[in-house]
Design a protein around this motif. Structure first.
Motif: not given
Length: 162
Positions: A125-148
């Protein structure tokens, strides 16, 4: 006589559509399950806190869906931020197989976006007091086909450092 080869072909085709295949010890994602991405939580100490699913694209059983959502602050407008101590360890938890194989975490505070390092599904977590918003992006990438990507999801949550 012709029924046997057709039946065998259908059976082998169905077996070939498995969720995972083992490629020399490396798991390869071929298909995802469920109608939308799985739930994701953050764990602080022993407590789990749900995140909110935002924008996503998901493909399952020959059906693909993409949903575009508003940003983290708007999605979380009526939800209280999770209170944390400065620098608290926060872990991402997802009860789903296979787990995503690409992630990105962005912190939004006072109109400024900052990329946050995640190591072993954990960040601080941040060290400074305050309210922080987060965007957690996840991908299920095909490991056989690049960039898919077979699916992706953005989860949002807010922390209040006290």
């Amino acid at each position: 006589m012709i029924k046997m080869p057709i039946t065998l072909f259908i059976l082998l085709s169905l077996l070939g559509c498995s969720i995972q295949a083992n490629n020399g010890g490396k798991t390869t994602v071929r298909e995802l399950t469920g109608g939308q991405p799985p739930k994701a939580s953050i764990q602080i100490g022993e407590q789990l806190h749900e995140t909110k699913l935002g924008t996503y694209c998901w493909s399952s059983k020959n059906t693909s869906t993409c949903i575009d959502a508003v940003g983290p602050a708007e999605l979380l407008k009526n939800k209280k931020p999770v209170k944390v101590r400065p620098g608290a360890e926060i872990k991402f938890v997802m009860d789903y197989e296979p787990l995503p194989n690409k992630i990105h975490l962005e912190q939004i505070s006072e109109g400024k976006n900052t990329e946050i390092a995640v190591k072993e599904n954990t960040f601080r977590a941040p060290t400074q007091k305050g309210t922080y918003y987060f965007s957690y992006g996840v991908w299920w990438m095909d490991e056989k086909r690049e960039h898919v990507s077979l699916g992706d999801a953005f989860y949002v949550f807010a922390l209040e450092v006290i």
